[in-house]
Write an enzyme that holds these catalytic residues in place. Structure first.
Site, mmCIF file in Angstrom:
data_model
loop_
_atom_site.group_PDB
_atom_site.id
_atom_site.type_symbol
_atom_site.label_atom_id
_atom_site.label_comp_id
_atom_site.label_asym_id
_atom_site.label_seq_id
_atom_site.Cartn_x
_atom_site.Cartn_y
_atom_site.Cartn_z
ATOM 1 N N HIS A 34 0.837 -1.200 0.000
ATOM 2 C CA HIS A 34 0.000 0.000 0.000
ATOM 3 C C HIS A 34 0.878 1.260 0.000
ATOM 4 C CE1 HIS A 34 -3.544 2.485 1.002
ATOM 5 N NE2 HIS A 34 -2.675 3.194 1.721
ATOM 6 N N GLU A 35 1.831 1.285 0.925
ATOM 7 C CA GLU A 35 2.700 2.460 1.011
ATOM 8 C C GLU A 35 3.634 2.547 -0.190
ATOM 9 O OE1 GLU A 35 1.899 4.592 3.078
ATOM 10 O OE2 GLU A 35 0.605 3.317 4.324
ATOM 11 N N HIS A 38 1.972 4.613 -2.923
ATOM 12 C CA HIS A 38 2.141 6.060 -2.705
ATOM 13 C C HIS A 38 3.566 6.494 -3.054
ATOM 14 C CE1 HIS A 38 -1.758 6.458 -0.912
ATOM 15 N NE2 HIS A 38 -1.471 5.748 0.169
#
Length: 669
Positions: A34-35, A38
């Protein structure tokens, strides 16, 4: 011997450590990807990333590579990517003109780039979730088929006539491919649901069911089926039988991995048939034919297993009104109604000449015969009337449906009725534990506590806890308490007894009535053997098919999460159904023990869950940031700093409050 035992213990310990490591790695990967989404898009848009952290709070370990600090933080409930010009703790950076002048700050980038950065984590989770699912299906996923193990007496599915062994094939016209489809259809239903399927005898059925909405979520009261296989545990020394049961005394012993093939030489095709075979011969010694793990399927080992006599206190209680009647049952055809109270059967007084707890056996023994009944029917509040009826019971074994849940009524499967047994004493058997304790007719049991035997612990009984029930006008679950006594043979009980003038506590140990002949003993329908859940494997033939199955599973998972959120908002599902990080980690550990494919499936669902929840329009979450970006894109103006700060802090309080709430549920409920 010591060397072998040490090796087994070491193998068990290594297995547990491996499972913990796999869970930690898997949960860490979900957060990391998920990170990483980003981070990767931020770098692609030339935004300066100051920190990439797995976890929140104080940093345990970090190192710097280039301009970015990579950190592992102490609270493992998520992670964050801190960019120049974007900090959830300091929302003023988003509106700072000074920071916006730096061309590498997040706030200096065009709206479409910031939208890409914010949505990248969610997109990455959707992609990784789909890949987790695809890998799981390529390896083979064991899922529970839509086969009924039992219908809970009194619940909607039971009332509709669904029986153990029934196969649910369609729900509201859609194919039911797994047991989860049954849970999903009832939990998310707005009204009635229609189920089509096939009974154990081959007859087809179609029923309309109204889910019960009195609990934490709508449900119809079905339990998934077991297989014919005894489980194989991580601990090779784990028992596969209940302590004190007939199965624990079987000769030779049941072993892990045994699969039932016959009962008294008759082939058994499924668990429903095994249930009926044991129940129909409840007071007999039987020979169970099993196939041993690692031996040819044709090689059968016969195990002699005796009956499991009921342990009782010698109390005959009062019978309550009929709570539920199955559609199309002998009771329905005979004219019995919900609210009727059975007072006499074949001229015998129920409660004084017939024990209400033994009515399932009485009617089962009368299968095919005409049985005369007298019921008290409440025509109006003041004048109940007596109604004479005749009923012809079906050939259904007694106690096949167990009152295993609190306040579950006792069912008479051969009639299709369910009633409570009220804890008001009508008769005390001579010489029984209750008689020796001084309990008299017309006294009422207010509480029962089933206690561990002296000098024994719960660990001696495979973790089985002590239980207690309090009885009042709403809680009249004596049948359930009675069943709990059967699960704990030899455990002493403490009763709180009321005689209208005073309360007193008496202790006793349940007995097996010595006045019964061995072949006429009142016996349980079960023998005390632990069974594995029924599962079937779904496996893709190639990676292309696996990816297709992964996409479909991702879509369905996302849909289920949104429907769950909708149900939470509308109140159809209680917040008590939520799980937090402790429960998630616990479930992940159990899943890891089942195999890599099950762990991958769980991580895929967790990844999709993280994507959906992160995109909710709540400030501090990705969805909240997207709302502000949409505002900016439409109005061509940045959000007001005060509004942004207030919304961010409200969102932070909400998220922290939700985290504390689910932690409370995990730990205390």
């Amino acid at each position: 011997m010591e060397v072998v035992l040490s090796g087994l213990l070491l193998g068990t310990l290594v297995g547990k450590i491996t499972n913990i490591a796999l869970v930690a790695l898997g949960l860490g990967l979900v957060i990391f990807f998920h990170e990483l989404g980003h981070f990767a898009v931020a770098k692609w848009c030339d935004v300066k990333v100051e920190r990439f952290s797995i976890g929140f709070g104080p940093i345990i370990y970090s190192f710097k590579y280039g301009e970015t600090e990579y950190a592992l933080s102490i609270i493992p409930f998520g992670g964050y990517v801190k960019m120049l010009g974007q900090d959830d703790v300091d929302p003023s950076q988003l509106t700072s003109e000074e920071i916006a002048l730096d061309p590498r700050s997040y706030s200096a980038k065009p709206v479409y780039q910031r939208m890409g950065i914010i949505s990248a984590g969610v997109i990455m989770n959707i992609i990784t979730g789909m890949l987790f699912f695809a890998l799981a299906f390529r390896m083979g996923v064991a899922s529970m088929p839509s086969v009924v193990g039992a219908a809970i007496p009194g619940m909607p599915a039971w009332q509709a006539g669904i029986q153990p062994g029934d196969v649910i094939e369609k729900i509201d016209g859609e194919k039911a491919s797994s047991y989860m489809d049954i849970i999903r259809s009832s939990a998310f239903s707005d009204g009635d649901i229609t189920m089509e399927g096939t009974h154990l005898n081959g007859e087809t059925f179609e029923v309309t069911i109204t889910p019960d909405r009195t609990g934490t979520r709508p449900q119809i009261g079905l339990i998934p089926a077991n297989s014919l296989k005894i489980p194989t545990y991580q601990d090779p020394g784990a028992s596969v039988t209940s302590k004190g049961s007939a199965a624990a005394k079987a000769e030779p012993s049941f072993l892990q991995g045994d699969t039932f093939r016959t009962i008294d030489g008759k082939p058994i095709a499924n668990y429903a048939e095994l249930q009926r075979a044991f129940a129909s011969k409840s007071n007999q010694t039987v020979k169970a034919g099993v196939n041993r793990k690692g031996t040819p399927a044709t090689e059968i080992v016969e195990i002699t297993v005796g009956n499991n006599p009921f342990h009782s206190l010698g109390l005959w209680m009062d019978i309550g009104q009929i709570e539920s009647i199955q559609d199309g049952s002998p009771a329905a055809r005979a004219g019995l109604k919900v609210g009727d109270k059975i007072t006499h059967i074949d001229g015998k007084d129920v409660g004084k000449a017939l024990n209400p707890l033994r009515l399932p056996n009485y009617f089962s023994d009368k299968a095919g015969e005409t049985v005369a009944m007298v019921v008290k029917r409440q025509q109006d509040a003041a004048n109940p009337t007596e109604v004479n009826l005749n009923v012809v019971p079906l050939d259904n074994p007694a106690w096949l449906e167990h009152p295993i849940y609190a306040n579950t009524p006792l069912s008479v499967g051969s009639l299709g009725i369910a009633f409570h047994v009220i804890p008001t004493v009508l008769k005390v058997e001579e010489g029984s534990p209750a008689a020796k304790a001084g309990i008299k007719p017309d006294e009422r049991i207010k509480k029962i506590k089933i206690m561990l035997p002296e000098n024994q612990t719960s660990a001696d009984w495979n973790g089985m806890p002590e239980v207690s029930y309090e009885f009042d006008d709403k809680n009249v679950n004596w049948a359930n308490a009675f069943w709990e006594i059967q699960a704990r043979p030899g455990w002493p009980v403490e009763l709180t007894v009321s005689n209208k003038r005073q309360l007193r506590e008496v202790k006793m140990t349940p007995w097996v009535n010595p006045n019964q002949e061995p072949g006429e003993q009142w016996s349980l329908p079960i023998r005390g053997i632990k069974m594995e859940m029924l599962r079937e494997t779904q496996q893709a033939q190639d990676m292309g098919q696996a990816l297709g199955m992964g996409v479909a599973y991702t879509t369905n998972s996302a849909k289920d999460i949104y429907l769950t959120l909708k149900s939470l908002v509308t109140g159809r599902v209680s917040p008590l159904e939520l799980s937090g990080p402790v429960k998630i980690a616990s479930v992940a550990y159990e899943v890891a023990h089942q195999g890599y494919s099950e762990l991958l499936l769980f991580l895929g669902f967790l990844s999709v869950n993280l994507a959906v929840l992160n995109f909710l329009p709540i400030p501090v979450l990705d969805g909240g940031h997207m709302v502000f970006l949409c505002w900016e894109g439409i109005t061509r103006k940045r959000p007001n700093e005060q509004v942004l700060a207030a919304a961010t802090y409200v969102g932070m309080i909400f998220v922290l409050g939700l985290m504390l709430f689910v932690l409370y549920l995990d730990i205390f409920l």
